[in-house]
Design an enzyme around this catalytic site. Structure first.
Site, short mmCIF file in Angstrom:
data_model
loop_
_atom_site.label_atom_id
_atom_site.label_comp_id
_atom_site.label_asym_id
_atom_site.label_seq_id
_atom_site.Cartn_x
_atom_site.Cartn_y
_atom_site.Cartn_z
N SER A 46 0.91 -1.10 0.04
CA SER A 46 0.00 0.07 -0.19
C SER A 46 0.72 1.19 -0.03
O SER A 46 0.48 2.15 -0.65
CB SER A 46 -0.90 0.02 1.15
OG SER A 46 -0.27 -0.25 2.34
N GLU A 47 1.85 1.28 1.05
CA GLU A 47 2.88 2.45 0.77
C GLU A 47 4.30 1.85 0.91
O GLU A 47 4.53 0.96 1.72
CB GLU A 47 2.62 3.60 1.80
CG GLU A 47 1.43 4.58 1.41
CD GLU A 47 0.16 3.87 1.87
OE1 GLU A 47 -1.07 4.57 1.82
OE2 GLU A 47 -0.08 2.92 2.60
N THR A 48 5.20 2.90 0.22
CA THR A 48 6.68 2.62 0.66
C THR A 48 7.09 3.88 1.08
O THR A 48 7.05 4.70 0.46
CB THR A 48 7.18 2.14 -0.75
OG1 THR A 48 6.79 0.84 -1.16
CG2 THR A 48 8.86 2.03 -0.59
N HIS A 75 1.38 3.41 8.66
CA HIS A 75 1.97 2.20 9.18
C HIS A 75 3.39 2.21 8.57
O HIS A 75 4.01 1.57 9.12
CB HIS A 75 1.20 1.13 8.29
CG HIS A 75 1.17 0.95 6.91
ND1 HIS A 75 0.57 1.62 5.95
CD2 HIS A 75 1.91 -0.08 6.45
CE1 HIS A 75 1.06 0.99 4.91
NE2 HIS A 75 1.88 0.23 5.05
#
Length: 317
Positions: A46-48, A75
């Protein structure tokens, strides 16, 4: 071609392959924005989080989903700071982090729990038809109206705006079958990048609520366990007196003393069970700040081959 160290760290859990996976690139100063986007697309979580040097804080971070850059991600912040702590790069205590929404405080405890102080909350009620919203979410509109008599629909943001949607029972949250295109349209109308549905009918007795987060507008059909949205939901619950009794009095805290605003010292938000990645977010909200905390564990640590910046035809493919 060159390589950069890249990790997958599972946030809001102590168990690998659960919680919410975040990409972490601890040394990204030599990467262009196009390269960061390409790496996030390749990792397909979902995110980096990409860390670079900062003149205003201990370090700067940029967050990318597989399709776009976003201003804040809870997160990935928790996951990356757990990695930095376990690698010996930071000590317990308070650290500053420059983000697109400003400089935030990150606190690391001796047991490796990371707390993120989020942006000041902004909350605004919205007027949406329950029938339309229910159709978009694949939830019986009656399950929304039931709770809507006490808690309104509202967009809440502590750095990432989400439409907060209360639902009466866990079964309705679990069986949601959202129309992603319809959710994008609704989000655009109310100024939200994600839709967070929740119920106080949680899976575990010690949890405050169970939530699911849909963010197709930024390339995330469902985010398993989301930190920034959890902070926004905590702020929403406090703003609308979710824990006050009918007379407007507060609940008792663990010591048996009634809090003036009825809000618990700490919330436990569970999420991810319906996508087989259960995780738990700790949320604290008071007059001073919204804080989100949790643990994390590294699932993958290696080197990723990245095209050089001048290879635009490869990077932008």
């Amino acid at each position: 071609m060159h390589t950069c160290r890249t990790l997958l760290v599972d946030a809001f859990t102590d168990e690998p392959l659960s919680g919410n996976a975040a990409g972490v690139v601890p040394a990204a100063d030599d990467l262009s924005a196009d390269q960061m986007q390409a790496i996030a697309r390749e990792l397909s979580v979902s995110e980096t989080a990409f860390f670079v040097e900062s003149e205003e804080a201990d370090r700067r971070v940029r967050y990318f989903t597989p399709t776009t850059e976003v201003d804040l991600c809870g997160h990935a912040t928790i996951a990356s700071h757990v990695h930095l702590y376990e690698a010996g790069d930071i000590e317990p205590g308070t650290h500053t982090l420059e983000t697109n929404v400003g400089v935030l405080d990150i606190d690391v405890t001796d047991d490796g729990t990371v707390w993120m102080t989020q942006d000041d909350p902004e909350i605004e009620t919205v007027d949406l038809e329950y029938d339309r919203l229910g159709d978009a979410l694949g939830i019986d509109p009656a399950a929304l109206r039931d709770v809507g008599e006490d808690l309104p629909l509202a967009v809440s943001s502590t750095g990432f705006p989400v439409l907060v949607v209360p639902v009466n029972f866990l079964s309705h949250v679990g069986s949601a079958d959202p129309d992603m295109d319809a959710l994008v349209e609704l989000g655009e109308e109310v100024g939200a990048l994600g839709i967070y549905v929740f119920t106080f009918d949680a899976v575990e007795a010690e949890s405050t609520l169970h939530g699911r987060m849909f963010a197709p507008a930024v390339g995330i059909p469902e985010d398993p366990v989301t930190g920034t949205a959890s902070g926004a939901v905590g702020a929403y619950l406090r703003a609308f007196g979710a824990f006050e009794d009918e007379d407007g009095n507060g609940d008792e805290n663990e010591s048996g003393n009634e809090k003036s605003d009825g809000f618990p010292d700490e919330l436990r938000l569970e999420q991810g069970h319906f996508v087989d990645r259960p995780g738990y977010v700790r949320v604290q909200v008071d007059d001073e700040a919204v804080r989100v905390g949790g643990r994390a564990t590294t699932a993958l640590d290696g080197d990723l081959v990245v095209p050089d910046a001048e290879d635009d035809d490869i990077i932008e493919a």
